[in-house]
Design a protein around this motif. Structure first.
Motif, mmCIF file in Angstrom:
data_model
loop_
_atom_site.group_PDB
_atom_site.id
_atom_site.type_symbol
_atom_site.label_atom_id
_atom_site.label_comp_id
_atom_site.label_asym_id
_atom_site.label_seq_id
_atom_site.Cartn_x
_atom_site.Cartn_y
_atom_site.Cartn_z
ATOM 1 N N SER A 48 -3.032 3.043 -0.434
ATOM 2 C CA SER A 48 -2.073 3.656 0.489
ATOM 3 C C SER A 48 -0.975 4.362 -0.303
ATOM 4 N N VAL A 49 -0.655 5.583 0.121
ATOM 5 C CA VAL A 49 0.344 6.412 -0.566
ATOM 6 C C VAL A 49 1.284 7.011 0.479
ATOM 7 N N ILE A 50 2.576 6.950 0.191
ATOM 8 C CA ILE A 50 3.573 7.618 1.033
ATOM 9 C C ILE A 50 4.327 8.623 0.169
ATOM 10 N N GLU B 283 -5.257 6.406 2.204
ATOM 11 C CA GLU B 283 -4.328 6.679 3.297
ATOM 12 C C GLU B 283 -3.075 7.351 2.723
ATOM 13 N N ARG C 259 0.472 9.441 3.784
ATOM 14 C CA ARG C 259 1.395 9.825 4.849
ATOM 15 C C ARG C 259 2.696 10.344 4.241
ATOM 16 N N ASP D 251 6.647 0.149 6.866
ATOM 17 C CA ASP D 251 5.354 0.123 6.178
ATOM 18 C C ASP D 251 5.463 0.130 4.658
ATOM 19 N N PHE D 252 6.662 0.320 4.116
ATOM 20 C CA PHE D 252 6.796 0.415 2.658
ATOM 21 C C PHE D 252 6.375 -0.858 1.924
ATOM 22 N N ASP E 96 3.967 -2.697 2.403
ATOM 23 C CA ASP E 96 2.512 -2.744 2.320
ATOM 24 C C ASP E 96 1.925 -1.497 1.666
ATOM 25 N N THR E 97 2.766 -0.723 0.997
ATOM 26 C CA THR E 97 2.333 0.536 0.390
ATOM 27 C C THR E 97 2.174 0.368 -1.117
ATOM 28 N N ASP E 98 1.103 0.927 -1.649
ATOM 29 C CA ASP E 98 0.835 0.802 -3.084
ATOM 30 C C ASP E 98 1.698 1.747 -3.915
ATOM 31 N N VAL F 296 4.565 5.086 -3.803
ATOM 32 C CA VAL F 296 5.457 6.047 -3.151
ATOM 33 C C VAL F 296 5.789 7.141 -4.159
ATOM 34 N N ALA G 55 8.102 -0.767 -1.926
ATOM 35 C CA ALA G 55 6.694 -0.508 -2.242
ATOM 36 C C ALA G 55 6.342 -1.110 -3.603
#
Length: 494
Positions: free
Chosen positions: A338-340, A369, A371, A408-409, A411-413, A415, A447
């Motif tokens: 997951s990437v934000i 993922e 976002r 959600d941060f 649970d994010t791998d 950022v 994150a």
């Protein structure tokens, strides 16, 4: 053409403007909304030009052509990164126009009054005296409107033009200062003269006294003195606002320009100008209120220019900034699920949105993922980042607002922060003395890994130090944002 046709055209134009504003609230409908606005403005100009009492056709056509040419040149030269400055410049022109129209209304009232006096009749009683009626019928345009008003209506007209000049002058100098701050030509720090808000209060009281004087004498000097005082208020209000709060300033000045236009619309008896001014003024005020909530600011304090300054000594920074390279970032992205991505003004300056869009496409193609997290005041203009990402064809459904993604941060791998500072600053929560204390921010530090694309170790536009850059899970990828992202593209495995 008669007044009926002009009024009907104005109603249609007003409906188009309302549809335009409504459409601009969504990314999918924004393009269609712009065309509504263009159609409405075209109809409004044509209805005004062909309406009753209009003259000076050659001068009108020359001015329209000149303005059109200037508009085309500006549209071709101004980059998306310069849009906040352009908006501020446009606001200043609206304010200046309000001042000029107000002065013209004052001179027209004086001209009509002098004509009645020379005719030996009272001004303006056309329904009572035949001489007055003859004088009234000799005028055209705005003067004809004035000549048929009663004394009570003239007093209301004087109040309207006074308010229009007052708000317009504040908008003019305030917008000029805002332009200077946004363009880097004026210091972005909050700066006040000795006396601070007392000077603003004294100028406001002086303006109110000028209004009383203006009603008593009807002369030019109290109007001119009030103009000087309001020009100072606009200058001093915006100079007293720090760089971190400039997005709110832009929307606030937008509201001021709308109310100035509405006041002048009353003076000119122009229904469309009243409606459009009220739309712009109210929408700007609502946007300012929403942004104040997003920044935990007091709305009244914003209007009075009482925000943006430091509250005390900031906390000492602990640790050090740790630099990284594109290989390490690419490796982390390859391993992440997951990437934000958090875009900021640095992405706009580097024009990196297309490279960011390609990075997004590539990562999503690998099943990750991806976002985007958008803070309400990211960039220097509300919606700045949304426009850039839409321009780069980033899918709308992965561009999320702060309240939609902030939880959600943890649970994010990974950022990736591209040119953002204040909107990801943990000092807003941890340091009560920070100028942005209490402002809701994107909690990116929660994150697993955080990578910051930044040109250097400076504090950025607002001048506020960011403890995020010193945290153990944060790495700094220095360099131009576009070059940095393109470097990642070449290193991420297919």
């Amino acid at each position: 053409m008669d007044f009926g046709f002009t009024t009907a055209a104005y109603v249609v134009a007003a409906v188009l403007f309302i549809l335009s504003l409504g459409g601009l609230s969504g990314q999918e409908s924004a393009k269609r909304a712009i065309w509504y606005g263009i159609a409405g403005m075209t109809l409004a100009v044509l209805a005004t030009l062909f309406g009753p009492g209009v003259g000076l056709w050659l001068l009108s056509l020359i001015l329209i052509a000149g303005g059109g040419v200037i508009g085309v040149i500006v549209a071709k030269r101004v980059q998306m990164t310069e849009m906040p400055q352009l908006v501020a410049a446009m606001h200043s022109l609206v304010g200046l126009a309000a001042v000029f129209v107000g002065y013209n209304a004052h001179f027209e009232i004086g001209r009509v009054a002098q004509a009645f006096a020379e005719a030996g009749t009272l001004f303006p009683r056309p329904a009572v005296e035949a001489e007055a009626a003859a004088v009234a019928e000799s005028f055209r345009g705005f003067a004809a409107i004035v000549a048929h008003k009663t004394q009570a209506e003239i007093n209301v007209l004087r109040l309207e033009l006074f308010l229009g000049v007052f708000i317009g002058a504040i908008t003019f100098t305030g917008s000029v200062v805002a332009y200077g701050k946004l363009a880097g030509k004026v210091t972005s720090a909050a700066t006040k003269l000795p006396g601070g808000h007392l000077l603003n209060a004294a100028a406001a009281i002086g303006s109110a006294l000028c209004l009383v004087w203006f009603f008593g004498s009807g002369g030019f000097f109290p109007l001119f003195l009030m103009t000087l005082l309001s020009l100072f208020i606009g200058y001093h209000l915006i100079m007293g606002i720090g760089g971190a709060d400039m997005p709110v300033v832009v929307s606030m000045l937008n509201s001021y320009s709308g109310w100035a236009a509405a006041a002048i619309g009353f003076s000119l008896s122009n229904d469309l100008l009243i409606v459009v001014g009220a739309l712009v003024g109210s929408s700007g005020a609502i946007l300012s209120y929403i942004m104040c909530k997003a920044m935990n600011r007091n709305f009244v304090s914003v209007i009075l220019g009482g925000f943006g300054g430091s509250q005390g000594p900031a906390q000492e920074m602990e640790g050090e900034m740790v630099a990284t390279d594109a290989d390490a970032v690419a490796s982390a992205l390859d391993e992440a699920d997951s990437v934000i991505i958090v875009p900021g003004y640095g992405m706009a300056v580097a024009q990196a949105q297309n490279a960011v869009s390609e990075l997004t496409r590539k990562l999503r193609g690998k099943g990750k993922e991806v976002r985007f997290a958008i803070h309400p005041v990211a960039g220097r203009l509300p919606g700045h980042m949304n426009v850039l990402l839409a321009e780069a064809k980033v899918p709308y459904d992965i561009v999320l607002e702060m309240e939609e993604i902030n939880d959600d941060f943890p649970d994010t791998d990974v950022v990736i922060i591209i040119g953002s500072n204040d909107i990801v600053n943990p000092a807003a929560q941890d340091d009560p003395n920070s100028p942005i204390a209490g402002m809701p921010v994107l909690e990116v530090w929660k994150a697993k890994d955080v990578f910051v694309c930044k040109r250097g170790q400076g504090t950025g536009y607002s001048g506020i130090e960011n403890p995020l850059f010193f945290k153990d899970n944060t790495r700094m990828l220095y360099g131009d944002a576009k070059a940095s992202i393109e470097g990642l593209l070449s290193r991420i495995s297919s």
